[in-house]
Design an enzyme around this catalytic site. Structure first.
Site, PDB file in Angstrom:
ATOM      1  CE1 TYR A  91       1.884  -9.664   1.892  1.00  0.00           C
ATOM      2  CE2 TYR A  91       3.475  -7.877   1.880  1.00  0.00           C
ATOM      3  CZ  TYR A  91       2.276  -8.411   1.464  1.00  0.00           C
ATOM      4  OH  TYR A  91       1.468  -7.678   0.625  1.00  0.00           O
TER       5      TYR A  91
ATOM      6  CE  LYS B 289      -0.415  -8.520   4.256  1.00  0.00           C
ATOM      7  NZ  LYS B 289       0.165  -7.280   3.704  1.00  0.00           N
TER       8      LYS B 289
ATOM      9  CB  THR C 128      -0.907   0.000   1.255  1.00  0.00           C
ATOM     10  OG1 THR C 128      -1.735  -1.150   1.217  1.00  0.00           O
ATOM     11  CG2 THR C 128      -1.742   1.268   1.340  1.00  0.00           C
TER      12      THR C 128
END
Lengths: 293, 293, 293, 293
Positions: B135, B164, B47
């Site tokens: 992740y 994640k 993001t």
């Protein structure tokens, strides 16, 4: 610029600790490629671990290669950057040091739309007077440019004049031929597709194979252009196990291991990449013995 | 470190020409996320356009975020680097400025073997005393870590303590739960899977959605933990069109456009990324009006 | 017809030489499914090896099942045919013997367009007054019906009133919910997705699992409807290894092997399908012991 | 049996209501294929809508074709059945009527293991003295046989003597060549791959194209065998738009529409298949005009 034949990729040799570039070894491999009839040299591509280099290292290699090749054949410098700004910076540098062309691959973190890709190429192409080879390699870059987009860029951006297709899908080459009415020169970047790409009309083969196979790739190219199909097929199948292995294990890993077998110590690929496992190295030794028998 | 709930992603606001970071806007969005009950802040993720920043910019944002959050909630700094060396450099920096954890994603140009990925995490984890969240996001990074590999790292590398999962495949979460006997805390990173991931036992939801949806994601989380399934389902379907749009068009693009609609001008994503098209912006305006009705 | 809960699939038991159907064993398994609270019986689905039966066998099983169930719960007869004509023939037969509904899956040799699929369902639905459950299972049928197409058929073909989704993609269920404004009842056909599908609003679970797991699937359904999420999650994870194994090895193979372990000899699946390997059978024995502990 | 060149597929012509086979039209198309130099005739393949026929229709067409061809070229009868028993029944029938070989494709509802596929071929091959061509076409059959499996069957099952590869992946052909040391004759079944497959050493091209393109496919084959590569490439690109269209819209649909344009009325494909849309038919008319210019 009318490019055809074998466009050869040098590796980037590192010191044992992975920190320094060994320019003397780089020079040695460049001479090896030229000795075996390569028609162009393309530093800083996937083979050259371009993505793993600092900007300064990238610039040093570009400059060293242009100087060493010294106009014996064209030098096509590879550029693959996430941001347009950084790609332009490299394009300008390539022109400033006397490179003959740039090979540009867009790189993905967030997926790009066709408009975003078009503008990426447009801005880079506008920043330089060098010819641009648009390079499609979804497996490494995460971006897959359709033949439709590639031909649109060829027709609308002045110095986008060539395409390198590494998707390994022969139907893409058929489409490039059809959509451009045979006008767009395309080059094959998928090693195990070399025979068929040339049969389908590719202008050349972009490959790291001459590092290990010497003049064999050039011979394949010449047999195709002289329409000796059976002989071309035979020499292709001779090379194929090694060409496939480069895809499976990754080109820098295989080429560096193969060079080591031949007595040239170019270090390992940069971490997190490892060098080949012992098993892979043994298998590679056999393949090289077999192909040169 | 026992992390649960909503782990929120701030964007990286740029000036209109895309060159400078607007720290005042960043601060504003951080306060917004904290005001809406987010349980942790994770700067410099996908993001945050981390991949498109210079090292210096990355360091400034990490430092600014840690200072601004000021221990109100944990700060988990995102690291995604092609080379192990660069990742270690960032891990050490994160620790030096007082971050609470790092979230590490391996990035692919050449594909990595499981051994190469394991060693990448091992070297980074060894270089710091911070907890590491591994992740997995094959769509952006080009690397897909299996549940088997993730659990092996959790069991064998001391400070790899969380995962994640952003593949969007709920079966991966089932496997993480099974292979670790429920011992490995996993967090969902696929927005349209939020309801099901929490139902399947995810410890939290890593998301940029609170930038546009305020407290709704946190409410979903709370309804699940209090076993109010019908209410959770309803509030999930309320958010879903926007969550899906973030996947389709890309998170930074959608969040920045949504913020602009709400009067916060955070610039465009960095080139070659464009801002949303007019059509996308209109559709987004409707979605936001609908969800907040 | 308001269908909810567990829609159970019986197998088709064969004699040892694979040639005859053992109706007594079929009757025994039907009673077993009813004893464990199944809310409907769906003979001649994938589980029932429908694709491997002659028309005469198919008719005998349909008739036997309707008689045996004898209106204790609804009977939903499976139809999967390459030609529209053969599917209509079976639909009329199902109605003639007193079945309560039909479950229809289009089958691909040549790919079908959406219009072709729509007309296939339209002609079948028009030929009968029975309610039709449209069944999507790309892995077995080679045809993948989008949520958009499924909802269009629900809205435009009078007796297409239900959907069974077996793609295993939870996002399809979200779309079915959204596109129909919650009006289209959908049923989950992917066993390892049972927990999440029910959380997302599925009206039921179509499954062969009760053949081996007795009342556990029904309990999962009840825990979800009573919003006991932690308990539901626990009982789902208890069943999951077996649910996954049914996907990996194929349902008829696993169910028949599991029944044999429990003393019910239903033969092997029809050739070219084999029965489970010794290794698979041993692993299955352990799973069954574990789940029933 | 030494088969090479063009192995041509006839369609199955139906009456307007789709119920009856028009044998006179079938005879007419068979003569057309033979007139244009086809080296073998392969009835009841994908092109012949074999999957949509009753057993009786299948038998009638097999018999009619063998009688009509009357040993002018070999007849290779297509068999694609879900059950081993039904496939054996057809194999015996093909032998009884004097067919020269059978082409066998395993069909999937439940996925088959390699052992199951091997045994399927073994039982069929043992039931007949005819040579068997193993046919791989994952897109229609749902089963993908690896080169490793295909070569294992060639080496271990006496009358499995040929392979037809329709996956469209040229690398499969490379592997067949390598694994069998060039000993296994393979035939290309992917029309848009015709040029490259022949360049890579395919013994022939199995195709429905001569129905619409007359002698062009045979000319391509002859140009390759006489090593006239440029001419072969030109004649391949001439045919390519139509070859691709047959993949996109489905062969029976395109061939029947093309025949109608040429004044031969062979009906529509069987429902649920439709005939071509008006738009597709117009585009086809242009392609045919272009290729015959």
């Amino acid at each position: 610029m009318q490019l055809s034949g074998i466009i050869a990729y040098p590796i980037t040799p590192f010191s044992d600790d992975g920190k320094k570039i060994q320019f003397d070894i780089l020079g040695q491999t460049l001479e090896h490629l030229l000795d075996h009839g390569c028609d162009a040299i393309a530093p800083l591509g996937s083979t050259g671990e371009s993505a793993y280099l600092s900007l300064e290292e990238w610039q040093q290699i570009a400059e060293y290669t242009v100087k060493t090749v010294n106009q014996r054949v064209p030098v096509i410098v590879g550029i693959g950057e996430l941001t347009t700004r950084q790609a332009i910076l490299k394009a300008k540098f390539a022109e400033s040091i006397g490179a003959d062309a740039i090979m540009v691959i867009p790189v993905s973190y967030w997926k790009l739309t066709d408009e975003e890709i078009f503008n990426y190429f447009e801005e880079i192409a506008t920043s330089t007077s060098l010819p641009v080879m648009a390079y499609n390699n979804p497996a490494t870059s995460g971006i897959d440019m359709s033949p439709e987009l590639l031909v649109r860029m060829f027709e609308n951006i002045t110095n986008v004049t060539m395409v390198k297709e590494s998707s390994g899908d022969i139907q893409r080459m058929h489409r490039l031929h059809e959509l451009s009415g045979g006008g767009l020169p395309f080059y094959n970047g998928s090693n195990p597709l070399a025979l068929e790409a040339l049969c389908a009309g590719a202008s050349g083969w972009c490959t790291a194979a001459p590092n290990l196979l010497g003049g064999l790739p050039k011979t394949l190219y010449q047999l195709i252009t002289s329409e000796q199909l059976s002989a071309a097929r035979a020499i292709f199948y001779q090379q194929l196990p090694l060409l496939r292995q480069m895809v499976i294990a990754g080109i820098p890993k295989v080429v560096k291991a193969g060079l080591a077998i031949q007595g040239i110590h170019a270090g390992s690929p940069r971490k997190p990449l490892h060098h080949t496992t012992t098993e892979e190295a043994l298998s590679l030794r056999e393949m090289l013995a077999e192909v040169n028998r």
